[in-house]
Motif scaffolding. Structure first.
Motif, short mmCIF file in Angstrom:
data_model
loop_
_atom_site.label_atom_id
_atom_site.label_comp_id
_atom_site.label_asym_id
_atom_site.label_seq_id
_atom_site.Cartn_x
_atom_site.Cartn_y
_atom_site.Cartn_z
N ALA A 67 0.72 -1.12 -0.20
CA ALA A 67 0.00 -0.15 0.08
C ALA A 67 1.02 1.22 0.00
CB ALA A 67 -0.83 -0.09 1.47
N TYR A 70 2.38 1.75 -3.63
CA TYR A 70 1.31 2.40 -4.30
C TYR A 70 1.21 3.72 -4.15
CZ TYR A 70 -0.61 -2.19 -6.34
OH TYR A 70 -1.11 -3.21 -7.12
N ASP A 71 1.06 4.06 -2.82
CA ASP A 71 0.69 5.76 -2.50
C ASP A 71 2.04 6.33 -3.07
OD1 ASP A 71 -1.60 5.16 -1.44
OD2 ASP A 71 -0.86 4.79 0.83
N ASP A 74 1.62 7.02 -6.71
CA ASP A 74 0.65 7.95 -6.90
C ASP A 74 1.08 9.33 -6.68
OD1 ASP A 74 -1.14 5.74 -7.67
OD2 ASP A 74 -2.08 5.62 -5.74
N LYS A 522 -9.91 -0.62 0.14
CA LYS A 522 -8.24 -0.75 -0.13
C LYS A 522 -7.94 -1.09 -1.47
CE LYS A 522 -7.06 -1.96 4.59
NZ LYS A 522 -6.18 -2.80 5.50
N SER A 523 -9.07 -1.30 -2.31
CA SER A 523 -9.03 -2.13 -3.64
C SER A 523 -8.23 -1.13 -4.54
CB SER A 523 -10.40 -2.13 -4.35
OG SER A 523 -10.95 -3.19 -3.72
N ARG A 524 -7.30 -1.60 -5.30
CA ARG A 524 -6.43 -0.88 -6.18
C ARG A 524 -7.16 -1.24 -7.83
NH1 ARG A 524 -2.71 3.06 -3.80
NH2 ARG A 524 -2.82 2.33 -1.74
N TYR A 525 -7.41 -2.45 -7.65
CA TYR A 525 -7.84 -2.82 -8.94
C TYR A 525 -9.41 -3.57 -8.68
CZ TYR A 525 -2.82 -2.57 -10.28
OH TYR A 525 -1.71 -2.07 -10.34
N LEU A 545 -8.56 3.42 -6.45
CA LEU A 545 -8.52 2.54 -7.69
C LEU A 545 -7.67 2.79 -8.86
CD1 LEU A 545 -12.27 1.75 -8.20
CD2 LEU A 545 -10.65 0.14 -7.20
N ARG A 546 -6.82 2.01 -9.41
CA ARG A 546 -6.04 2.32 -10.48
C ARG A 546 -6.53 1.68 -11.84
NH1 ARG A 546 -0.42 2.78 -8.84
NH2 ARG A 546 0.30 1.80 -10.80
N LYS A 567 -7.15 8.40 -9.45
CA LYS A 567 -5.84 7.60 -9.57
C LYS A 567 -5.78 6.70 -10.65
CE LYS A 567 -4.57 8.43 -4.86
NZ LYS A 567 -4.12 7.87 -3.27
#
Length: 879
Positions: A67, A70-71, A74, A522-525, A545-546, A567
């Motif tokens: 996480a 990812y941050d 971003d 917390k989902s990114r995808y 989300l990405r 994002k």
């Protein structure tokens, strides 16, 4: 292998530093420190990654690092995007106006980076509490435990075998073939396909046992131990005495190699190497331990990787083990679920639900065996079997001691970038046929191939990764192009479940396929396969989300707010039922892929021009799309797919140096642009009108040096304009002409044309006398292209380079092929030609013809096929 997501993000953070240096120079030192912190964290990830399955605390620890990574990406990318948007290509006055904005944001990003570094320090400090060791400090790994479960032996042979009759005969015949050289016979296939089971059947075959002087079986596995393998072979070739065991204990690897060589030197031997993962394992044995001294010896090798089999013996074609057909699946299911062996008969009240359960296994023997074993221990009640059917995946996952290790080994062996690619495939619905082109665009948009720096190499690298996953039997090829490139693929349900399970464990993505699912904050995808009626789809949570994919969601009046999704890199709304795109889409500045295919959208907002990072725009909607004049602003655009674009002023597109694909543009828009500036353009599709001057168009395009494919189309029932001038297009190798009432073929063609497609052209005269003279033509497709007299003639020596010919929906009753025509033809596909009475007899004289495909042809035509003629074609396929 360290966590694939974190590994890639650390690399991408470094790439961002290089790419956005001019916009990040005010915070460069902070970004570098942040990246160094992430690199240091990676030192502990290998140990943690191997133990995630054992300890939920460790899994959470890795999740926290992910996480933070990812941050970090971003924060850097959003900041650089803002500064770039407000300052790039702006005048001095504008830059001075936004100078205070830059200062404020430099301060803001500096604070965010420091906060993120504090987070990483706290995570690092907590590793001691979880017992996570430094890189290289030894312990038993989860992978080693999987290998122990996986160990095979030829002694225990499965009696419940179906579907292997023909391939067993073929393998035995190849082992017994008269060839004095040592040869390798290979069996390849996905995990659970039955490679080991088949190898045992062949190894224990009576003819095989009689033929060879000595035999040995070793399970090689992915964690290869050379000394252990050699020792195992020696024990099988010699009486096991205390003296031998003492001697083996003292021998070094080189001594063991010499002993194996001596034991095998004068013998006709068979060695089975089961489950070979690496080429190096084969090299160690073949070069130093397995003699090749004209004794007709054989090595039988099983592997999940085609590359390994080809490396072992390039002259031997691997035997690929496919999934079972419907009938064989059912027979194996009955044996495993009812336990009656060859006499298994299903009670009538269980047959319907039983066949559905067998169907869910998608032909994989492993899945059938596991589920059948579960049912064997249950009461033979319809309600019990229905319970298993309705909770198929849950029941399968409960049997991980059997199914899990076999499939998990394939995943564990993948390098980081292929793990990432494989996990991404789990986003697509069950049984999906996935377009490889679309997949490549998505992977490139995700930045997985970001390290590649040569022109167009990202797409090439992404395609190579698709091939690698197929070669490793993690992904199945669904459709190939004529030139043997993978066009579409699919993932077996069991492997898709593995991808989903791994992705959820790692908080990589979430699949929302029921109305009751909650969207994780917390989902990114996120892949949405089912859409609830509630308008507030995401509730109170706003996940970072990405990628947001709406797949097979058929909902009318569907709308989506983009204010909370700054994002996003990928947004796919194919078939989502949207009828308009909100102007807020322009605020999603990091967006690189926007898919609107098969939506109801008729107009694109002007704010789309703010998406300077957009690489792929797919607007092949159900209607022509009104596009305001902003396309020229999309400087990163590589692929623009449209059925038809309409603009009230000439659409400006020149200067888009990254653009490779442009489909659905009008003739006048092309003529108003300097096409030479589109230096990467390879594929162009143009709508032409009755008064379009094709000769001027061809002159206009003649210097676009990378242009390889040109598609001209019309949908109006008036005649085409003159198609003179095509001979000016020296660079074009593929031409597609689509639209009614072409009447006659162009007077000339591009001189280097190798591929031609004619669709709905309604030609009045037989096109073959003209087309057969095109000297470099190797590929020809015709769909409803000819509506003249009821026959076509291919003359002597016509089409002397043609390798593929598809004839679809042609209203002819006869095709004449003169002797000597089509001397290079490899594949003939005849599809939906309902008037055709028979195949040309001359086909039997074309020695190069490898495949004859008959698709949706009348039953009378199929039943009337000349058996002698079709027997000369190696591959006859009737669909």
């Amino acid at each position: 292998m360290a966590d694939p997501v974190i590994s890639l993000i650390i690399e991408k953070t470094g790439d961002l530093l290089i790419q956005k240096l001019v916009f990040l120079k005010g915070v460069r030192r902070q970004v570098e420190r942040l990246r160094n912190d992430l690199v240091r964290m990676r030192c502990f990830l290998k140990d943690a990654d191997q133990r995630q399955d054992e300890d939920e605390r460790i899994r959470n620890w890795v999740s926290e690092i992910r996480a933070a990574a990812y941050d970090a990406e971003d924060i850097i990318e959003i900041f650089a995007s803002k500064v770039e948007f407000f300052t790039k290509d702006k005048g001095i006055v504008t830059k001075l106006t936004y100078y205070p904005f830059k200062i404020v944001n430099f301060y803001k990003i500096g604070k965010e980076i420091e906060s993120l570094r504090m987070r990483l320090k706290e995570i690092a400090d907590s590793r001691v509490e979880y017992g996570i060791k430094n890189l290289g400090e030894g312990m038993t790994t989860h992978g080693e435990e999987l290998q122990r479960i996986r160990r095979s032996s030829p002694l225990i042979e499965d009696k419940d075998i179906v579907g292997f009759g023909e391939i067993t005969k073929s393998l035995v015949a190849e082992l017994l073939k008269e060839d004095r050289n040592r040869r390798v016979v290979s069996i390849i296939g996905m995990g659970g396909a039955g490679k080991t089971t088949l190898a045992k059947k062949v190894y224990n075959h009576a003819d095989v046992r009689e033929r060879f002087d000595c035999r040995a079986w070793v399970c090689v596995s992915s964690i290869y131990n050379h000394k252990e393998t050699l020792t195992s072979i020696i024990k099988q070739l010699n009486p096991v005495t205390n003296e031998l065991l003492d001697m083996l204990e003292k021998m070094q690897e080189q001594d063991l190699e010499q002993r194996v060589y001596q034991d095998l030197q004068d013998k006709c031997y068979l060695v089975v190497l089961d489950d070979v993962w690496k080429e190096e394992a084969w090299d160690c044995l073949a070069r130093r331990a397995f003699p090749d001294v004209n004794t007709s010896s054989r090595v039988l090798l099983t592997s999940r990787k085609r590359d390994v089999a080809v490396h072992a013996d390039a002259l031997s074609i691997p035997h690929e083990l496919k999934t079972l057909g419907e009938d064989d699946s059912w027979q194996l299911f009955l044996k495993k679920a009812l336990g009656h062996g060859a006499n298994a008969v299903c009670p009538s009240d269980l047959e319907v639900v039983g066949r559905k359960i067998a169907g869910r296994c998608a032909g994989l023997p492993l899945a059938i065996t596991v589920i059948g074993g579960l049912l064997l221990g249950k009461k033979k009640l319809k309600s019990e079997w229905e319970k298993v059917l309705n909770n198929f995946n849950a029941y399968l996952s409960r049997s991980q001691s059997e199914a899990g290790p076999i499939l998990e080994l394939s995943y564990a062996d993948l390098p980081a970038n292929l793990k990432y690619c494989f996990l991404y495939l789990g986003l697509f619905p069950e049984d999906s046929v996935i377009s490889v082109r679309k997949l490549i665009h998505m992977w490139v948009a995700e930045g997985i191939m970001q390290k590649r720096d040569a022109k167009n190499l990202e797409e090439t690298a992404a395609y190579d990764d698709v091939e690698r996953l197929c070669s490793r039997n993690m992904v199945q090829v669904a459709e190939m192009t004529v030139d043997e490139r993978i066009k579409s693929c699919r993932v077996h349900d069991l492997l898709r479940e593995l991808a989903i399970r791994k992705a959820e464990d790692e908080n990589f993505f979430q699949v929302h396929d029921t109305r009751d699912d909650e969207i994780s904050a917390k989902s990114r995808y996120l892949a949405v396969h089912s859409l609830p009626l509630d308008k507030n789809y995401f509730g109170s949570s706003t996940p970072p989300l990405r990628s947001l994919l709406f797949l097979n969601v058929h909902r009318e009046n569907f709308s989506l707010s983009f204010k909370s999704f700054r994002k996003l890199r990928i947004l796919d709304l194919e078939k989502a039922g949207m009828d308009y795109l909100p102007k807020e889409i322009g605020e999603v500045r990091l967006l690189r892929y926007l898919g609107l295919r098969r939506t109801l959208i008729r107009r694109l907002p002007h704010s789309l021009g703010c998406l300077r990072n957009l690489q792929t725009l797919d607007i092949r909607t159900y209607y022509p799309v009104e596009v305001s004049n902003f396309i020229w602003k999309l400087e990163s655009l590589r692929h623009l797919y449209a059925c038809r674009m309409e603009c009230d002023v000439p659409l400006k597109i020149d200067g888009l140096r990254n653009l490779q694909t442009l489909l659905g543009v009008n003739f006048d828009d092309i003529m108003h642009n300097n096409m030479i500036t589109l230096t990467s353009l390879q594929k162009l599709g143009i709508w032409v009108g009755e008064r379009s001057e094709i000769d001027k168009l061809c002159l206009h395009l003649s210097e676009v040096e990378n242009l390889k494919t040109l598609h001209l189309y019309r949908n109006i029932t008036t005649v085409w304009p003159s198609l003179a001038g095509l001979s000016k297009l020296h660079h074009v190798t593929e031409l597609k002409l689509s639209g009614m009432f072409l009447r006659k073929l162009p007077p000339d063609f591009p001189p280097n044309l190798s591929r031609l497609s004619l669709k709905n052209t309604f030609l009045r005269n037989d096109p073959m006398p003209v087309l057969e003279k095109l000297g470099q033509l190797s590929f020809l497709k015709m769909k409803d292209a000819y509506r003249g007299p009821q026959h076509m003639v291919i003359s002597r020596h016509g089409f002397h380079q043609l390798k593929f010919l598809e004839l679809r929906y042609l209203r002819v009753d006869e095709i004449k092929v003169e002797e000597g025509a089509l001397p290079q033809l490899q594949c003939l596909r005849i599809r939906e030609c309902y008037s055709l009475e028979k195949l040309p007899e001359e086909l039997k004289h074309i020695s190069s013809l490898d495949a004859l495909e008959l698709v949706d042809m009348p039953e009378d035509f199929i039943s009337g096929l000349d058996a002698d003629m079709v027997s000369t074609v190696p591959n006859l396929r009737i669909f």
